[in-house]
Enzyme design. Structure first.
Site, PDB file in Angstrom:
ATOM      1  N   ARG A  24      25.851  38.115  50.654  1.00  0.00           N
ATOM      2  CA  ARG A  24      24.511  37.715  50.225  1.00  0.00           C
ATOM      3  C   ARG A  24      23.944  36.579  51.075  1.00  0.00           C
ATOM      4  O   ARG A  24      22.742  36.522  51.349  1.00  0.00           O
ATOM      5  CB  ARG A  24      24.579  37.281  48.754  1.00  0.00           C
ATOM      6  CG  ARG A  24      23.308  36.654  48.197  1.00  0.00           C
ATOM      7  CD  ARG A  24      23.539  36.118  46.785  1.00  0.00           C
ATOM      8  NE  ARG A  24      24.645  35.168  46.743  1.00  0.00           N
ATOM      9  CZ  ARG A  24      24.539  33.873  47.051  1.00  0.00           C
ATOM     10  NH1 ARG A  24      23.373  33.382  47.450  1.00  0.00           N
ATOM     11  NH2 ARG A  24      25.593  33.073  46.972  1.00  0.00           N
ATOM     12  N   HIS A  54      38.260  16.972  45.210  1.00  0.00           N
ATOM     13  CA  HIS A  54      37.498  15.909  44.545  1.00  0.00           C
ATOM     14  C   HIS A  54      37.561  16.069  43.032  1.00  0.00           C
ATOM     15  O   HIS A  54      36.757  16.781  42.426  1.00  0.00           O
ATOM     16  CB  HIS A  54      36.051  15.932  45.036  1.00  0.00           C
ATOM     17  CG  HIS A  54      35.293  14.685  44.719  1.00  0.00           C
ATOM     18  ND1 HIS A  54      34.107  14.675  44.014  1.00  0.00           N
ATOM     19  CD2 HIS A  54      35.568  13.390  45.013  1.00  0.00           C
ATOM     20  CE1 HIS A  54      33.672  13.435  43.893  1.00  0.00           C
ATOM     21  NE2 HIS A  54      34.538  12.634  44.489  1.00  0.00           N
ATOM     22  N   ARG A 129      43.061  39.491  20.148  1.00  0.00           N
ATOM     23  CA  ARG A 129      42.857  39.868  21.545  1.00  0.00           C
ATOM     24  C   ARG A 129      41.381  39.764  21.937  1.00  0.00           C
ATOM     25  O   ARG A 129      40.966  40.311  22.958  1.00  0.00           O
ATOM     26  CB  ARG A 129      43.378  41.294  21.764  1.00  0.00           C
ATOM     27  CG  ARG A 129      44.880  41.420  21.551  1.00  0.00           C
ATOM     28  CD  ARG A 129      45.392  42.807  21.906  1.00  0.00           C
ATOM     29  NE  ARG A 129      44.965  43.812  20.939  1.00  0.00           N
ATOM     30  CZ  ARG A 129      45.698  44.210  19.884  1.00  0.00           C
ATOM     31  NH1 ARG A 129      46.886  43.661  19.659  1.00  0.00           N
ATOM     32  NH2 ARG A 129      45.255  45.143  19.066  1.00  0.00           N
ATOM     33  N   ARG A 130      40.618  39.054  21.105  1.00  0.00           N
ATOM     34  CA  ARG A 130      39.171  38.933  21.342  1.00  0.00           C
ATOM     35  C   ARG A 130      38.757  37.505  21.686  1.00  0.00           C
ATOM     36  O   ARG A 130      37.576  37.165  21.582  1.00  0.00           O
ATOM     37  CB  ARG A 130      38.409  39.405  20.105  1.00  0.00           C
ATOM     38  CG  ARG A 130      38.696  40.863  19.756  1.00  0.00           C
ATOM     39  CD  ARG A 130      37.927  41.307  18.537  1.00  0.00           C
ATOM     40  NE  ARG A 130      38.199  42.710  18.221  1.00  0.00           N
ATOM     41  CZ  ARG A 130      37.588  43.397  17.269  1.00  0.00           C
ATOM     42  NH1 ARG A 130      36.666  42.798  16.511  1.00  0.00           N
ATOM     43  NH2 ARG A 130      37.892  44.663  17.056  1.00  0.00           N
ATOM     44  N   CYS A 149      30.216  33.171  39.312  1.00  0.00           N
ATOM     45  CA  CYS A 149      31.343  33.603  40.148  1.00  0.00           C
ATOM     46  C   CYS A 149      32.597  33.727  39.291  1.00  0.00           C
ATOM     47  O   CYS A 149      33.282  34.739  39.342  1.00  0.00           O
ATOM     48  CB  CYS A 149      31.569  32.611  41.280  1.00  0.00           C
ATOM     49  SG  CYS A 149      30.203  32.539  42.457  1.00  0.00           S
ATOM     50  N   SER A 170      33.823  36.686  42.348  1.00  0.00           N
ATOM     51  CA  SER A 170      33.548  36.279  43.724  1.00  0.00           C
ATOM     52  C   SER A 170      34.276  34.973  43.977  1.00  0.00           C
ATOM     53  O   SER A 170      33.995  33.973  43.318  1.00  0.00           O
ATOM     54  CB  SER A 170      32.039  36.105  43.937  1.00  0.00           C
ATOM     55  OG  SER A 170      31.761  35.640  45.242  1.00  0.00           O
ATOM     56  N   ILE A 211      37.197  34.527  52.655  1.00  0.00           N
ATOM     57  CA  ILE A 211      37.059  33.326  53.473  1.00  0.00           C
ATOM     58  C   ILE A 211      35.822  33.522  54.332  1.00  0.00           C
ATOM     59  O   ILE A 211      35.704  34.528  55.052  1.00  0.00           O
ATOM     60  CB  ILE A 211      38.293  33.108  54.368  1.00  0.00           C
ATOM     61  CG1 ILE A 211      39.537  32.827  53.510  1.00  0.00           C
ATOM     62  CG2 ILE A 211      38.059  31.966  55.352  1.00  0.00           C
ATOM     63  CD1 ILE A 211      40.832  32.843  54.299  1.00  0.00           C
ATOM     64  N   TYR A 212      34.876  32.593  54.246  1.00  0.00           N
ATOM     65  CA  TYR A 212      33.675  32.685  55.074  1.00  0.00           C
ATOM     66  C   TYR A 212      34.045  32.508  56.547  1.00  0.00           C
ATOM     67  O   TYR A 212      34.970  31.756  56.888  1.00  0.00           O
ATOM     68  CB  TYR A 212      32.649  31.633  54.651  1.00  0.00           C
ATOM     69  CG  TYR A 212      31.916  32.007  53.390  1.00  0.00           C
ATOM     70  CD1 TYR A 212      30.899  32.957  53.407  1.00  0.00           C
ATOM     71  CD2 TYR A 212      32.246  31.417  52.166  1.00  0.00           C
ATOM     72  CE1 TYR A 212      30.233  33.315  52.248  1.00  0.00           C
ATOM     73  CE2 TYR A 212      31.584  31.768  50.996  1.00  0.00           C
ATOM     74  CZ  TYR A 212      30.579  32.717  51.051  1.00  0.00           C
ATOM     75  OH  TYR A 212      29.925  33.079  49.902  1.00  0.00           O
TER      76      TYR A 212
END
Length: 266
Positions: A24, A54, A129-130, A149, A170, A211-212
């Site tokens: 994107r 950090h 399980r909820r 993300c 992501s 990895i960008y």
């Protein structure tokens, strides 16, 4: 204490075997699909050591999520700027994580506090399980400055221990994931303390793990470093999950390599 290398092994795997993909932001990535990391929270607090992470930003961001906030003003008041790139001139981000966690809108005009619901279920029906919290509200994605993300997470209780699994659709492995691992590990400790359970595992599950292209040099530098044992977390009790303050969180024995700067893909 054993040295954990799961995260660094994932970086290496993506560098070595990742598929070149567009994205994107137009930056370009190396990517794999589907990976899992498991952290035993009794063995240390999973704060990555091959670069300085950090902690102040991690803690304040989590407290901001738990406030149900959508404006970066409170973060800025505390010197945290990690969301500034996505905010509008008034500091608004739209109905992002905290809004969905604490006030998911319903068709009849009311709102669901997912976090409070999970706390109640943990106390009354820990085998459920909820016990899921979702930030992925399809109806409101277009109004969010950034689609979630780390999309949803689930709690699980066994033998008096609380575990949490996060699904991150992501995963920016160099910049984002070290924050996300530590943030949800901290949340697991907080929820365990509030429900009188012991911390169990934090399980990180990644979808598109990437990895960008403009982070490859930094990742290569990081992989040349030897990990240290994880630090310890000390959490001062608070009246409720929503009453924790930054001062209640102390990380001790955090031995780390120097920070490595890299551009954020917006």
């Amino acid at each position: 204490m054993a040295t954990d290398r799961q995260y660094e092994d994932l970086l290496r795997l993506v560098l070595d075997t990742g598929t070149a993909k567009g994205d994107r932001t137009g930056t370009g990535t190396r990517s794999i699909f589907g990976h899992q990391l498991r952290y035993d929270l009794s063995a240390g607090f999973p704060l990555i050591t091959t670069k300085k992470v950090h902690l102040k930003s991690i803690v304040y961001e989590l407290l901001w999520f738990l406030r149900g906030d959508s404006n970066v003003g409170w973060l800025r008041e505390h010197g945290v700027t990690i969301w500034d790139e996505w905010a509008d001139p008034q500091g608004e981000l739209g109905p992002v994580y905290g809004v969905q966690w604490r006030s998911w809108p319903t068709p009849d005009g009311t709102h669901i506090d997912q976090i409070s619901q999970v706390l109640q279920t943990l106390r009354t029906d820990p085998d459920s399980r909820r016990m899921i919290v979702s930030a992925w509200n399809v109806a409101e994605l277009d109004r969010m400055a950034l689609a979630p993300c780390h999309a949803f997470f689930q709690f699980y209780v066994a033998d008096g221990k609380l575990s949490c699994q996060l699904y991150q659709r992501s995963a920016d492995l160099f910049l984002g994931v070290p924050f996300n691992i530590a943030s949800y590990a901290l949340l697991t400790h907080m929820v365990a303390q509030q429900t009188e359970l012991e911390p169990g595992e934090f399980i990180w599950t990644g979808g598109d793990c990437h990895i960008y292209d403009n982070h490859v040099e930094q990742v290569t530098e990081q992989l040349g470093r030897e990990p240290y044992p994880f630090p310890r977390l000390e959490l001062r009790p608070a009246p409720s999950l929503f009453d924790y303050r930054f001062e209640d969180v102390t990380v001790t024995d955090y031995r780390h390599h120097p920070a490595i700067k890299a551009p954020v893909a917006v």
